[in-house]
Motif scaffolding. Sequence first.
Motif, mmCIF file in Angstrom:
data_model
loop_
_atom_site.group_PDB
_atom_site.id
_atom_site.type_symbol
_atom_site.label_atom_id
_atom_site.label_comp_id
_atom_site.label_asym_id
_atom_site.label_seq_id
_atom_site.Cartn_x
_atom_site.Cartn_y
_atom_site.Cartn_z
ATOM 1 N N ASP A 76 0.843 -1.194 0.000
ATOM 2 C CA ASP A 76 0.000 0.000 0.000
ATOM 3 C C ASP A 76 0.875 1.239 0.000
ATOM 4 O OD1 ASP A 76 -2.693 -1.231 0.323
ATOM 5 O OD2 ASP A 76 -1.816 -1.964 2.190
ATOM 6 N N ILE A 77 0.376 2.282 -0.627
ATOM 7 C CA ILE A 77 1.075 3.559 -0.606
ATOM 8 C C ILE A 77 0.231 4.552 0.169
ATOM 9 C CG2 ILE A 77 0.056 4.324 -2.807
ATOM 10 C CD1 ILE A 77 2.720 5.792 -3.344
ATOM 11 N N ILE A 78 0.882 5.361 0.995
ATOM 12 C CA ILE A 78 0.193 6.392 1.759
ATOM 13 C C ILE A 78 0.251 7.695 0.975
ATOM 14 C CG2 ILE A 78 0.147 7.704 3.906
ATOM 15 C CD1 ILE A 78 1.462 5.346 5.290
ATOM 16 N N ILE A 79 -0.902 8.342 0.848
ATOM 17 C CA ILE A 79 -0.933 9.646 0.185
ATOM 18 C C ILE A 79 -0.514 10.690 1.218
ATOM 19 C CG2 ILE A 79 -2.312 11.272 -1.160
ATOM 20 C CD1 ILE A 79 -1.902 8.440 -2.363
ATOM 21 N N ALA A 80 0.757 11.031 1.196
ATOM 22 C CA ALA A 80 1.328 11.953 2.186
ATOM 23 C C ALA A 80 2.159 13.013 1.468
ATOM 24 C CB ALA A 80 2.207 11.191 3.180
ATOM 25 N N TYR A 143 -1.652 -2.181 15.004
ATOM 26 C CA TYR A 143 -2.816 -1.660 14.284
ATOM 27 C C TYR A 143 -3.256 -2.609 13.170
ATOM 28 C CZ TYR A 143 -1.070 2.550 16.544
ATOM 29 O OH TYR A 143 -0.600 3.455 17.468
ATOM 30 N N PRO A 144 -4.379 -3.287 13.345
ATOM 31 C CA PRO A 144 -4.892 -4.125 12.253
ATOM 32 C C PRO A 144 -5.113 -3.272 11.007
ATOM 33 C CG PRO A 144 -6.082 -4.544 14.292
ATOM 34 C CD PRO A 144 -5.217 -3.345 14.543
ATOM 35 N N LYS A 145 -4.595 -3.739 9.901
ATOM 36 C CA LYS A 145 -4.719 -3.036 8.619
ATOM 37 C C LYS A 145 -4.023 -1.677 8.626
ATOM 38 C CE LYS A 145 -9.102 -5.275 7.437
ATOM 39 N NZ LYS A 145 -10.502 -5.094 7.039
ATOM 40 N N GLY A 146 -3.141 -1.452 9.603
ATOM 41 C CA GLY A 146 -2.380 -0.212 9.617
ATOM 42 C C GLY A 146 -1.258 -0.251 8.592
ATOM 43 N N VAL A 147 -0.874 0.901 8.099
ATOM 44 C CA VAL A 147 0.222 1.008 7.133
ATOM 45 C C VAL A 147 1.184 2.086 7.608
ATOM 46 C CG1 VAL A 147 -1.080 0.179 5.139
ATOM 47 C CG2 VAL A 147 -1.145 2.591 5.715
ATOM 48 N N CYS A 148 2.421 2.014 7.132
ATOM 49 C CA CYS A 148 3.419 2.997 7.541
ATOM 50 C C CYS A 148 4.406 3.225 6.415
ATOM 51 C CB CYS A 148 4.144 2.537 8.804
ATOM 52 S SG CYS A 148 5.066 0.995 8.602
ATOM 53 N N ILE A 171 2.301 6.968 10.000
ATOM 54 C CA ILE A 171 1.514 5.785 10.351
ATOM 55 C C ILE A 171 0.041 6.109 10.150
ATOM 56 C CG2 ILE A 171 0.882 4.160 12.190
ATOM 57 C CD1 ILE A 171 3.601 4.754 13.490
ATOM 58 N N SER A 172 -0.660 5.225 9.463
ATOM 59 C CA SER A 172 -2.082 5.448 9.191
ATOM 60 C C SER A 172 -2.849 4.155 9.420
ATOM 61 C CB SER A 172 -2.277 5.927 7.741
ATOM 62 O OG SER A 172 -3.643 6.087 7.432
ATOM 63 N N ALA A 173 -3.914 4.237 10.216
ATOM 64 C CA ALA A 173 -4.770 3.073 10.465
ATOM 65 C C ALA A 173 -6.219 3.547 10.483
ATOM 66 C CB ALA A 173 -4.414 2.404 11.787
ATOM 67 N N ALA A 174 -7.110 2.681 10.042
ATOM 68 C CA ALA A 174 -8.517 3.072 9.975
ATOM 69 C C ALA A 174 -9.414 1.902 10.334
ATOM 70 C CB ALA A 174 -8.864 3.577 8.573
ATOM 71 N N LYS A 175 -10.563 2.232 10.856
ATOM 72 C CA LYS A 175 -11.597 1.237 11.110
ATOM 73 C C LYS A 175 -12.878 1.763 10.489
ATOM 74 C CE LYS A 175 -13.593 -1.689 14.700
ATOM 75 N NZ LYS A 175 -13.525 -2.079 16.127
ATOM 76 N N ARG A 176 -13.333 1.098 9.436
ATOM 77 C CA ARG A 176 -14.518 1.536 8.711
ATOM 78 C C ARG A 176 -15.671 0.583 8.994
ATOM 79 N NH1 ARG A 176 -11.632 5.480 8.243
ATOM 80 N NH2 ARG A 176 -10.340 5.957 6.442
#
Length: 306
Positions: A76-80, A143-148, A171-176
Amino acid sequence: MSVEGGAGEPLSDSQKREIAVWFLTNAPAGEIHYVAKDVRALLGDDAVYEAAAAEAFPEYNKAHLVSLELPDRSGDIIIATYGELDRNNYLDPRTAQVATVDHIKQTCTKLRPAADEELPSAYIEEFRSALDVELSKYVAEAYPKGVCAVYCTSGKDIEGPGADFGFAVVISAAKRSPQNFCNGSWRSIWTMDFNYELQFVDIKGKIQVDAHYFEEGNVQLDTNIDCKDSTIMQSPDDCAVSITNIIRHHESEYLSSLEESYLNLSDATFKDLRRKLPVTRTLFPWHNTLAFSLTRDLAKELALGK
C-alpha cells in the motif's frame, strides 16, 4: 444550491465551489464519498462540483493519510505530502516505485520504478530501510490493517558519515464500519533530525485520532497531541530499534489516556454544555458505541503488541 449571499444576491459559481470545497475537505474520516454525493446533488451543477472535487480530494487524501493498494499488489502507498512528487504522483519509498493516483476515485492507476534522483543515497537508505523494517513490525502488531512509511526529508544525497539528515515516519490506520454508523482513523507523523556532530537524534511527533458515530445523532471524537523525545545516534539497526521503541511508548501512552478518558466520562463532563441531555432526555451510551470500541480495541491491540 440556491443559498443567497448578502443583500439577497444569489451565490456565484466561485462561492458555491468554495462552500463545496469546505464541506468535502471537512468530511469525517472515510466519509468523503458520502459527503460528495450529497454536495453534488445540492449543487445541481456538474461543472462546479467537478472543480470543487478536483481541489478538495487531494487535500483530503493527504490530510487523512489515505492508503491505496499498489496496482501490482506489492503493498500500500500512503498519500502523504512527504512522498508527493507532483499533484498526482507519489513515491513509495519501501518498493522504490512511483504511483500515479486518481484522487477522486482513491485508486492507483499506474506504477513505475523511481528514478535515481528520486531516491536517497545508499548510505541514507541503510538508515531509512532499517527503520522501515522495525516500524513495520510494530505497526503490524499494534494496528490491524495499519500502514506505515519512512521518508527521507533532508540530506538524501549524503554519501557517507559527516553530515546531518532527516526522516519522517507516517503511520495510518482506519476502522470503517458505515453499516454500523461508525468510522474512525489513527494518524501519526514523526519527524527526526539526525545531528552528526552531536551524535543525537531529535524526535517530534503528532498523533491525531478521529472517530465518528452517527446512529440517530452525530457524535465525533477529534483529538491530537504533540510529542517530543530524543535518542543517541547509533548504527542504522540500533537507531531503528531505539526510534521505534520511542514511537511505541508515546503511542501506547496516548491510547491508554484516551481509553481512560472514555472510562471516566461522567455526568460532570457535560456541565458546561448548553444542553446537559440530548432531546431524548437520556445520557449518550458511550460504552455501547463503536466509537468507544475503536479506542478500546486499539489500546488493547497495542498493549498486546508491546
